[in-house]
Scaffold this motif. Structure first.
Motif, PDB file in Angstrom:
ATOM      1  N   UNK A 252     -17.058 -26.628  34.391  1.00  0.00           N
ATOM      2  CA  UNK A 252     -17.772 -27.818  34.863  1.00  0.00           C
ATOM      3  C   UNK A 252     -18.214 -27.662  36.321  1.00  0.00           C
ATOM      4  N   UNK A 253     -17.529 -26.763  37.046  1.00  0.00           N
ATOM      5  CA  UNK A 253     -17.750 -26.633  38.485  1.00  0.00           C
ATOM      6  C   UNK A 253     -19.209 -26.377  38.872  1.00  0.00           C
ATOM      7  N   UNK A 254     -19.970 -25.532  38.153  1.00  0.00           N
ATOM      8  CA  UNK A 254     -21.374 -25.326  38.548  1.00  0.00           C
ATOM      9  C   UNK A 254     -22.187 -26.616  38.573  1.00  0.00           C
ATOM     10  N   UNK A 255     -21.928 -27.517  37.623  1.00  0.00           N
ATOM     11  CA  UNK A 255     -22.633 -28.802  37.608  1.00  0.00           C
ATOM     12  C   UNK A 255     -22.232 -29.637  38.813  1.00  0.00           C
ATOM     13  N   UNK A 256     -20.939 -29.627  39.159  1.00  0.00           N
ATOM     14  CA  UNK A 256     -20.459 -30.405  40.296  1.00  0.00           C
ATOM     15  C   UNK A 256     -21.039 -29.882  41.603  1.00  0.00           C
ATOM     16  N   UNK A 257     -21.132 -28.558  41.733  1.00  0.00           N
ATOM     17  CA  UNK A 257     -21.694 -27.953  42.943  1.00  0.00           C
ATOM     18  C   UNK A 257     -23.164 -28.340  43.106  1.00  0.00           C
ATOM     19  N   UNK A 258     -23.937 -28.214  42.030  1.00  0.00           N
ATOM     20  CA  UNK A 258     -25.358 -28.558  42.099  1.00  0.00           C
ATOM     21  C   UNK A 258     -25.540 -30.055  42.328  1.00  0.00           C
ATOM     22  N   UNK A 387     -19.087 -39.923  33.730  1.00  0.00           N
ATOM     23  CA  UNK A 387     -18.847 -41.064  34.623  1.00  0.00           C
ATOM     24  C   UNK A 387     -18.171 -40.620  35.915  1.00  0.00           C
ATOM     25  N   UNK A 388     -17.162 -39.753  35.799  1.00  0.00           N
ATOM     26  CA  UNK A 388     -16.457 -39.267  36.989  1.00  0.00           C
ATOM     27  C   UNK A 388     -17.374 -38.408  37.849  1.00  0.00           C
ATOM     28  N   UNK A 389     -18.149 -37.543  37.221  1.00  0.00           N
ATOM     29  CA  UNK A 389     -19.070 -36.677  37.965  1.00  0.00           C
ATOM     30  C   UNK A 389     -20.115 -37.475  38.707  1.00  0.00           C
ATOM     31  N   UNK A 390     -20.673 -38.488  38.036  1.00  0.00           N
ATOM     32  CA  UNK A 390     -21.678 -39.333  38.689  1.00  0.00           C
ATOM     33  C   UNK A 390     -21.084 -40.085  39.864  1.00  0.00           C
ATOM     34  N   UNK A 391     -19.808 -40.500  39.745  1.00  0.00           N
ATOM     35  CA  UNK A 391     -19.149 -41.224  40.838  1.00  0.00           C
ATOM     36  C   UNK A 391     -18.939 -40.312  42.049  1.00  0.00           C
ATOM     37  N   UNK A 433     -33.110 -23.185  50.148  1.00  0.00           N
ATOM     38  CA  UNK A 433     -32.384 -21.971  49.790  1.00  0.00           C
ATOM     39  C   UNK A 433     -31.254 -22.244  48.811  1.00  0.00           C
ATOM     40  N   UNK A 434     -30.506 -23.318  49.051  1.00  0.00           N
ATOM     41  CA  UNK A 434     -29.386 -23.666  48.172  1.00  0.00           C
ATOM     42  C   UNK A 434     -29.872 -23.983  46.763  1.00  0.00           C
ATOM     43  N   UNK A 435     -30.883 -24.840  46.655  1.00  0.00           N
ATOM     44  CA  UNK A 435     -31.351 -25.262  45.338  1.00  0.00           C
ATOM     45  C   UNK A 435     -32.096 -24.143  44.613  1.00  0.00           C
TER      46      UNK A 435
END
Length: 467
Positions: A252-258, A387-391, A433-435
């Motif tokens: 899940x971490x890649x989604x959280x980082x982006x 829900x947690x990720x969006x928060x 650069x990040x995106x």
């Protein structure tokens, strides 16, 4: 085939309850835009009334954002435990109390605390309202109702800047006016049921089906839709990676980082320094108050128009491509804007050029990266952690906003106005650069498809190329 299409149009047409859902979405977005934008013009009056400097002005402006961080995180958990409708009713009450308390504040301390309370409602509304609306809306209208929320934010900012530019409305009245739409939202909520999805997850199947029937056309196929909701709820309960703990999972971490990186860079783009402080920045550099406030209105209108254009083309151009195309343009606008102040070309003769550059920056930012901060939170995370990720993403956005708002005027005083614009230009280039390296193309991808790429370890720009 034509008979099926006609049947679909007949059963999917708008009902009174769906129109109320749309109004709740619009009012919550309007309150977000108005309550955060009204401080721009009000600070000029507040500074004189309370005889305060930039330090207190930063605290007053930032207090609503601190409250928004608290509200986003608190209401995310509250909505999961107590329901979306109950949470929004609470948010409506807090909106009214916060707006009235701020308008009656006798000193900067009370005003800051009142705006902290108001911020709780802003954060709670932006976290809970889109989820509630998405869970009540028919599939055919879900996208348009999300659009209502996004556009209403821009409308709220425009109204706030017009109220500020009028120069005849006292800042107390301007801030207190937000209690009216908040009370309307509170009243509208009584006409709507709890989210069927939340009720079903809590084991109230009969109430869930009744709630769904209240917001659907009488001839809609409730059995099919209710079955889909049951399947989704069952899949969420059985998921091994779920909730807040699920965000720690490596896949899940890649989604959280982006998601969080995107949220942070929407604020580091510099848009909030323009929305909150344009009149203050311009008057500090010799502009008249009337000119500064009129510029603020022009920027608010630009924000709204750019958002409308961006939302119109985003699915054709693509989220990643639109962001990467507009970020360098925003950076160039800030470099040019900073050059005016660094070289001393910021006098009256240069006003048209400074205003044009500000508008160009607002257009590229509002029509680009600003669209992504809220949008990606609803689609980038796996279902069981959404829900947690969006928060967390929302809190990242508001938290960055707090830091910027608390330090901007002090930074300008320390290093100069032009140099500060250059600093934010650099942030835009870093964001590019990040995106470029991290953000895949999400347009045209189903939520299930995005989740599969995360699970397969192929959530990268190279793997999710737009087809």
């Amino acid at each position: 085939m034509s008979r099926i299409k006609q049947e679909t149009r007949r059963t999917d047409r708008l009902t009174g309850s769906v129109i109320v859902v749309a109004l709740v979405s619009a009012v919550s977005g309007l309150l977000y835009g108005y309550d955060t934008g009204i401080i721009s013009g009000a600070l000029l009056q507040i500074g004189k009334d309370f005889d305060i400097g930039h330090g207190w002005e930063q605290v007053i402006a930032a207090s609503i954002l601190v409250g928004a961080v608290i509200g986003a995180l608190t209401c995310s958990r509250l909505a999961e435990r107590r329901g979306r409708r109950g949470t929004l009713l609470l948010v409506g009450i807090v909106f009214v109390v916060g707006a009235l308390a701020a308008s009656l504040s006798p000193d900067p301390v009370t005003l800051s605390i009142s705006r902290l309370v108001l911020g709780f409602a802003v954060g709670g509304a932006t976290q809970t309202a889109p989820v509630y609306v998405a869970e009540l809306a028919p599939t055919a209208y879900r996208g348009r109702l999300v659009l209502f929320f996004q556009i209403a934010i821009g409308v709220g900012i425009v109204i706030a800047t017009i109220v500020g530019a009028s120069e005849v409305i006292d800042w107390r009245v301007a801030i207190g006016m937000a209690a009216v739409p908040a009370a309307i939202m509170f009243g509208l909520m009584f006409r709507l049921p709890e989210s069927p999805r939340w009720l079903l997850r809590e084991g109230h199947a009969d109430r869930a089906r009744e709630a769904l029937a209240r917001v659907r056309h009488p001839e809609s196929d409730l059995d099919e839709e209710f079955g889909e909701i049951e399947d989704n709820v069952k899949a969420e309960k059985q998921a091994k990676t779920r909730g807040w703990a699920g965000l720690k999972a490596a896949w899940v971490r890649p989604a959280l980082v982006v998601g969080c990186g995107l949220a942070i860079f929407t604020q580091l783009s510099g848009i909030e320094m323009i929305v909150y402080y344009t009149p203050t920045i311009l008057t500090d550099n010799g502009f008249s108050e009337s000119t500064a406030l009129r510029v603020s209105v022009a920027l608010g209108l630009t924000y709204l128009i750019a958002q409308l254009i961006g939302l119109t083309i985003i699915d054709r151009v693509g989220r990643r491509r639109l962001t990467l195309l507009t970020l360098p343009c925003a950076a160039v606008a800030l470099i040019v804007l900073g050059s005016f102040f660094v070289t001393g070309n910021d006098g009256k003769s240069m006003i048209p050029w400074i205003v044009a550059t500000l508008i160009a920056f607002m257009a590229f930012t509002a029509g680009g990266i600003q669209l992504m901060g809220w949008l990606t939170g609803s689609e980038i995370y796996p279902l069981a952690t959404r829900a947690a990720g969006a928060a967390v993403q929302s809190a990242s956005l508001w938290g960055t906003n707090v830091l910027i708002t608390l330090t901007l005027l002090s930074t300008m005083k320390a290093i100069g106005t032009g140099q500060t614009f250059w600093m934010y230009a650099v942030f835009n280039l870093i964001a590019f650069g990040f995106l470029y390296k991290k953000m895949p193309e999400l347009s045209g991808r189903s939520l299930e498809g995005i989740e599969r790429h995360l699970a397969d370890g192929t959530f990268t720009p190279a793997d999710l190329t737009r087809r």
